[in-house]
Design a protein around this motif. Structure first.
Motif, mmCIF file in Angstrom:
data_model
loop_
_atom_site.group_PDB
_atom_site.id
_atom_site.type_symbol
_atom_site.label_atom_id
_atom_site.label_comp_id
_atom_site.label_asym_id
_atom_site.label_seq_id
_atom_site.Cartn_x
_atom_site.Cartn_y
_atom_site.Cartn_z
ATOM 1 N N ALA A 7 0.820 -1.209 0.000
ATOM 2 C CA ALA A 7 0.000 0.000 0.000
ATOM 3 C C ALA A 7 0.861 1.268 0.000
ATOM 4 C CB ALA A 7 -0.938 0.000 1.207
ATOM 5 N N LEU A 8 1.950 1.273 0.767
ATOM 6 C CA LEU A 8 2.807 2.451 0.809
ATOM 7 C C LEU A 8 3.528 2.662 -0.520
ATOM 8 C CD1 LEU A 8 4.282 2.166 4.409
ATOM 9 C CD2 LEU A 8 2.644 3.853 3.580
ATOM 10 N N THR A 9 3.861 1.574 -1.183
ATOM 11 C CA THR A 9 4.460 1.693 -2.515
ATOM 12 C C THR A 9 3.477 2.346 -3.478
ATOM 13 O OG1 THR A 9 5.811 -0.282 -2.141
ATOM 14 C CG2 THR A 9 5.494 0.406 -4.422
ATOM 15 N N GLU A 10 2.218 1.926 -3.418
ATOM 16 C CA GLU A 10 1.196 2.519 -4.281
ATOM 17 C C GLU A 10 0.928 3.970 -3.907
ATOM 18 O OE1 GLU A 10 -0.048 1.047 -7.073
ATOM 19 O OE2 GLU A 10 1.551 -0.336 -6.526
ATOM 20 N N ARG A 11 0.966 4.274 -2.612
ATOM 21 C CA ARG A 11 0.813 5.671 -2.188
ATOM 22 C C ARG A 11 1.871 6.550 -2.829
ATOM 23 N NH1 ARG A 11 2.286 7.372 3.877
ATOM 24 N NH2 ARG A 11 4.346 7.359 2.867
ATOM 25 N N GLY A 12 3.112 6.080 -2.833
ATOM 26 C CA GLY A 12 4.197 6.842 -3.442
ATOM 27 C C GLY A 12 3.997 7.050 -4.930
ATOM 28 N N ARG A 13 3.505 6.024 -5.627
ATOM 29 C CA ARG A 13 3.269 6.159 -7.066
ATOM 30 C C ARG A 13 2.188 7.188 -7.363
ATOM 31 N NH1 ARG A 13 3.721 -0.289 -7.742
ATOM 32 N NH2 ARG A 13 5.877 -0.389 -8.502
ATOM 33 N N LEU A 14 1.111 7.140 -6.587
ATOM 34 C CA LEU A 14 0.009 8.084 -6.799
ATOM 35 C C LEU A 14 0.455 9.516 -6.516
ATOM 36 C CD1 LEU A 14 -2.775 5.899 -5.212
ATOM 37 C CD2 LEU A 14 -2.892 6.846 -7.525
ATOM 38 N N LEU A 15 1.224 9.711 -5.458
ATOM 39 C CA LEU A 15 1.701 11.041 -5.094
ATOM 40 C C LEU A 15 2.673 11.606 -6.125
ATOM 41 C CD1 LEU A 15 2.347 10.621 -1.263
ATOM 42 C CD2 LEU A 15 0.886 12.385 -2.277
ATOM 43 N N GLY A 16 3.522 10.741 -6.664
ATOM 44 C CA GLY A 16 4.608 11.241 -7.485
ATOM 45 C C GLY A 16 4.437 11.117 -8.974
ATOM 46 N N THR A 17 3.647 10.127 -9.439
ATOM 47 C CA THR A 17 3.621 9.839 -10.866
ATOM 48 C C THR A 17 2.232 9.820 -11.469
ATOM 49 O OG1 THR A 17 5.630 8.494 -10.652
ATOM 50 C CG2 THR A 17 4.318 8.170 -12.645
ATOM 51 N N THR A 18 1.353 8.992 -10.928
ATOM 52 C CA THR A 18 0.106 8.711 -11.635
ATOM 53 C C THR A 18 -1.011 9.700 -11.366
ATOM 54 O OG1 THR A 18 -0.562 7.136 -9.920
ATOM 55 C CG2 THR A 18 0.620 6.255 -11.827
ATOM 56 N N ALA A 19 -1.076 10.275 -10.160
ATOM 57 C CA ALA A 19 -2.189 11.181 -9.845
ATOM 58 C C ALA A 19 -1.793 12.248 -8.825
ATOM 59 C CB ALA A 19 -3.386 10.395 -9.345
ATOM 60 N N PRO A 20 -0.706 12.991 -9.055
ATOM 61 C CA PRO A 20 -0.293 14.000 -8.069
ATOM 62 C C PRO A 20 -1.281 15.145 -7.917
ATOM 63 C CG PRO A 20 0.975 14.224 -10.091
ATOM 64 C CD PRO A 20 0.200 12.944 -10.211
ATOM 65 N N HIS A 21 -2.148 15.343 -8.904
ATOM 66 C CA HIS A 21 -3.142 16.412 -8.803
ATOM 67 C C HIS A 21 -4.290 16.022 -7.874
ATOM 68 C CE1 HIS A 21 -4.458 13.621 -11.822
ATOM 69 N NE2 HIS A 21 -5.592 14.251 -12.082
ATOM 70 N N LEU A 22 -4.542 14.730 -7.748
ATOM 71 C CA LEU A 22 -5.659 14.252 -6.932
ATOM 72 C C LEU A 22 -5.227 13.795 -5.544
ATOM 73 C CD1 LEU A 22 -7.609 12.070 -9.543
ATOM 74 C CD2 LEU A 22 -8.130 14.402 -8.821
ATOM 75 N N VAL A 23 -4.029 13.273 -5.419
ATOM 76 C CA VAL A 23 -3.552 12.684 -4.170
ATOM 77 C C VAL A 23 -2.570 13.634 -3.500
ATOM 78 C CG1 VAL A 23 -2.406 10.694 -3.130
ATOM 79 C CG2 VAL A 23 -3.885 10.384 -5.130
ATOM 80 N N LYS A 24 -2.860 14.022 -2.266
ATOM 81 C CA LYS A 24 -2.066 15.025 -1.552
ATOM 82 C C LYS A 24 -1.580 14.470 -0.218
ATOM 83 C CE LYS A 24 -2.995 17.980 -4.775
ATOM 84 N NZ LYS A 24 -1.944 18.386 -5.726
ATOM 85 N N ALA A 25 -0.320 14.752 0.088
ATOM 86 C CA ALA A 25 0.230 14.350 1.382
ATOM 87 C C ALA A 25 -0.559 15.009 2.511
ATOM 88 C CB ALA A 25 1.702 14.744 1.468
ATOM 89 N N GLN A 26 -0.827 14.238 3.555
ATOM 90 C CA GLN A 26 -1.636 14.730 4.668
ATOM 91 C C GLN A 26 -1.002 14.338 5.996
ATOM 92 O OE1 GLN A 26 -4.548 16.663 4.977
ATOM 93 N NE2 GLN A 26 -3.793 16.531 7.078
ATOM 94 N N PRO A 27 -0.626 15.329 6.842
ATOM 95 C CA PRO A 27 -0.092 14.997 8.165
ATOM 96 C C PRO A 27 -1.198 14.603 9.135
ATOM 97 C CG PRO A 27 -0.167 17.364 7.898
ATOM 98 C CD PRO A 27 -0.600 16.778 6.581
ATOM 99 N N PHE A 28 -0.876 13.671 10.028
ATOM 100 C CA PHE A 28 -1.773 13.248 11.096
ATOM 101 C C PHE A 28 -1.016 13.278 12.420
ATOM 102 C CE2 PHE A 28 -3.924 11.328 7.490
ATOM 103 C CZ PHE A 28 -5.271 11.503 7.808
ATOM 104 N N LEU A 29 -1.742 13.577 13.475
ATOM 105 C CA LEU A 29 -1.205 13.435 14.825
ATOM 106 C C LEU A 29 -1.738 12.147 15.437
ATOM 107 C CD1 LEU A 29 -1.310 16.827 16.777
ATOM 108 C CD2 LEU A 29 0.678 15.629 15.868
#
Length: 605
Positions: free
Chosen positions: A110-132
């Motif tokens: 899942a984390l590998t896919e998260r990285g792909r979405l953030l960086g390559t396939t859908a950076p306009h739709l997928v945004k990094a989000q901080p959590f506490l």
């Protein structure tokens, strides 16, 4: 922990590639493109692959198959993302809780896919989000949690080859945590760990997947229900009988392979193939509430562990999404709804953390979806343990010619799609035409970073705020250029909607001209997402939306008015259902309002 997936496939030969001229094609989904797609899918020549189900998994399969050169069709009985995929927690995440179940493979995937979405396939739709992650006890809990989150960060780096795309964990004292999230109770924590995941507009992701698949030659038709599966004399599935719910016309689609990605309808689809085996899923309801952004003071999200699962408090631009629940669902599967008990549960758990308690009056929206949880074996599993069912997916041949995939989660849709198409091709053929979707940008992603650098100029030239430009970039990416062209041709489309000023008219028009919307509900529920962003679920904006859509869809006045009234009645029914205490009563209230395009009984012509 991972059990091998059943591999009852046969080697396939003779798969035909799409014609070379089909490699680059218009990605627009329209009423006319849908009509043409249905005609083409009905051609006696047939398809290599027919995908049944237009959620994130089915859309991903259509893209994977099309980009391998297969003649691909995809049909969905409702609108794109009309089922589970529009009602998720809207997170792209590794699943921190699965790490504590020692499911390292699933988290890494899942984390590998998260990285792909953030960086390559859908950076306009997928945004990094901080959590506490609030900590309640010193030393032991902090050390234990730090190890867990540290492993989470390490797996993200491993999966992305050292470029996770998000910052690593950081530890805070109580004072530091309060600085990041002022509205957390003083006595709830002694400190916190900040970690990162990502968020996504789930329905838009699905629509962009379908559009990208169409751009690579796939044929796509929403509001097209599979009512039966056809077989040859040996009992092999050879295609599907479908009903065009817009026209009522019945068609036959011939296909070498049918791949079903129908979520909580999996067993119904298997039954059409005459299979008594196959996969079994449990429908588990997850509910979220939505409150205005200014109601909670916080600069991050919150990740909270509950007695059953986890609760997320997730910030978006104009609101917070809070959830989820996890309860077995036994009612009709098309329109799950939130109950009063669901809302009370979420408020109780959120208010255990928040210094300023939320009330029902603060809620501007709710939504409910059904998770298709894969069952480990026979029917009759203990429904009270739905949170312990693995989110791992499985692919199998439920009947000759019918491949079924179930399980998984939104974040890993691409892996699920790759596995399904590999299965259909067979091991030898799959190696010769491997998946390329890991490096295939979705519509709006290519050129996105360059477009972002022009955001200041766009704002100045249009007289828009920076927030409006960011809103459009985060929804359309580089395709913002298409919306600007529409506004240049019709300046009125650049004006904000009267009853939903965060959106401009061009977004409504684009939903029809490029994103396949056929009804007011399609626009307000899955494109201009007022269905959960406003107290009236967007009913006040329905007439304005219909006025923009009507000429584009060829509606007369009577059709336009019927669309508006249907949406208003639907919205009122969902709100009324929220007052009921149990699922059966809530569903009865919701079902009082018929759909404009109701489904037809399975097995009919």
């Amino acid at each position: 922990m991972d059990e091998p997936r059943p591999r009852r496939h046969r080697r396939r030969t003779g798969w035909r590639s799409c014609r070379e001229e089909d490699d680059v094609r218009n990605t627009a989904l329209t009423r006319d493109s849908r009509t043409r797609a249905l005609a083409a899918m009905s051609d006696p020549e047939g398809l290599d692959v027919l995908v049944v189900g237009g959620g994130v998994t089915g859309a991903g399969i259509a893209l994977d198959a099309a980009t391998r050169g297969l003649r691909t069709g995809i049909v969905e009985a409702q609108d794109w993302a009309g089922g589970t995929s529009q009602w998720s927690s809207k997170l792209v995440h590794g699943g921190l809780r699965y790490l504590y179940q020692l499911d390292f493979k699933l988290v890494l995937e899942a984390l590998t896919e998260r990285g792909r979405l953030l960086g390559t396939t859908a950076p306009h739709l997928v945004k990094a989000q901080p959590f506490l992650w609030p900590l309640k006890t010193p030393v032991i809990e902090r050390a234990y949690s730090a190890v867990g989150v540290g492993m989470y960060d390490a797996l993200a780096l491993l999966g992305s080859r050292g470029h996770a795309g998000v910052p690593v964990q950081r530890h805070y004292t109580r004072k530091g945590a309060k600085g990041l999230f002022p509205d957390i109770k003083d006595d709830y924590l002694i400190g916190a760990i900040r970690f990162y995941d990502a968020r996504v507009d789930d329905a838009r992701l699905v629509i962009d997947l379908v559009r990208t698949a169409v751009g690579h030659g796939a044929l796509a038709a929403s509001r097209t229900q599979v009512t039966d599966l056809t077989k040859d004399p040996t009992g092999r599935v050879t295609g599907a009988q479908v009903t065009d719910l817009e026209s009522g016309e019945s068609r036959h689609i011939k296909a070498r392979q049918v791949i079903a990605a129908t979520g909580v309808w999996t067993e119904d689809t298997e039954a059409l193939g005459g299979s008594e085996g196959g996969l079994q899923v449990l429908a588990s309801k997850g509910v979220h509430i939505v409150v205005p952004k200014d109601r909670i003071q916080g600069g991050t999200g919150l990740f909270l562990r509950t007695e059953k699962s986890v609760l997320f408090i997730i910030p978006w631009d104009r609101y917070w999404v809070i959830g989820t629940t996890d309860t077995a669902w036994h009612e009709a599967r098309q329109h799950p709804v939130a109950t009063s008990a669901d809302i009370d549960y979420i408020l109780e758990h959120a208010n255990a953390v928040l210094a300023r308690p939320l009330t029902r009056e603060d809620i501007i929206g709710t939504y409910a979806g059904l998770r298709p949880l894969l069952q480990p074996g026979t029917k009759g599993a203990d429904e009270s343990k739905s949170t312990k069912v693995s989110r791992e997916h499985t692919v199998t041949e439920a009947a000759p010619g019918l491949i079924v995939i179930a399980g998984g989660k939104l974040t890993t849709y691409r892996v699920m799609a790759e596995d399904a198409v590999d299965f259909a091709l067979g091991e030898a053929r799959a190696k010769t035409v491997p998946s390329v979707t890991a490096v295939t940008p979705l519509v709006g992603a290519e050129g996105y970073k360059a477009t972002v650098r022009r955001r200041g100029r766009i704002a100045r030239e249009r007289g828009w705020t920076a927030e409006r430009v960011e809103h459009l970039l985060n929804r359309y990416g580089s395709e913002i250029a298409l919306l600007l062209e529409m506004i240049d041709a019709d300046p009125a489309l650049g004006s904000p909607l009267e009853h939903a000023p965060a959106y401009v008219g061009a977004e409504v028009a684009f939903a029809v001209t490029h994103e396949g919307a056929l009804h007011v509900e399609d626009i307000l529920a899955r494109r201009v997402r007022l269905d959960y962003e406003m107290r009236d679920r967007g009913a006040a904006a329905a007439a304005e939306v219909a006025a923009i859509a009507a000429p584009l869809l060829g509606w007369d006045d009577a059709t336009r008015d019927a669309e508006v009234e249907s949406y208003r009645q639907r919205s009122a029914a969902v709100r009324a259902a929220e007052e009921e205490s149990n699922d059966a009563a809530a569903e009865e209230v919701r079902q009082r309002v018929p759909d404009l395009r109701p489904l037809v009984p399975l097995g009919s012509d």
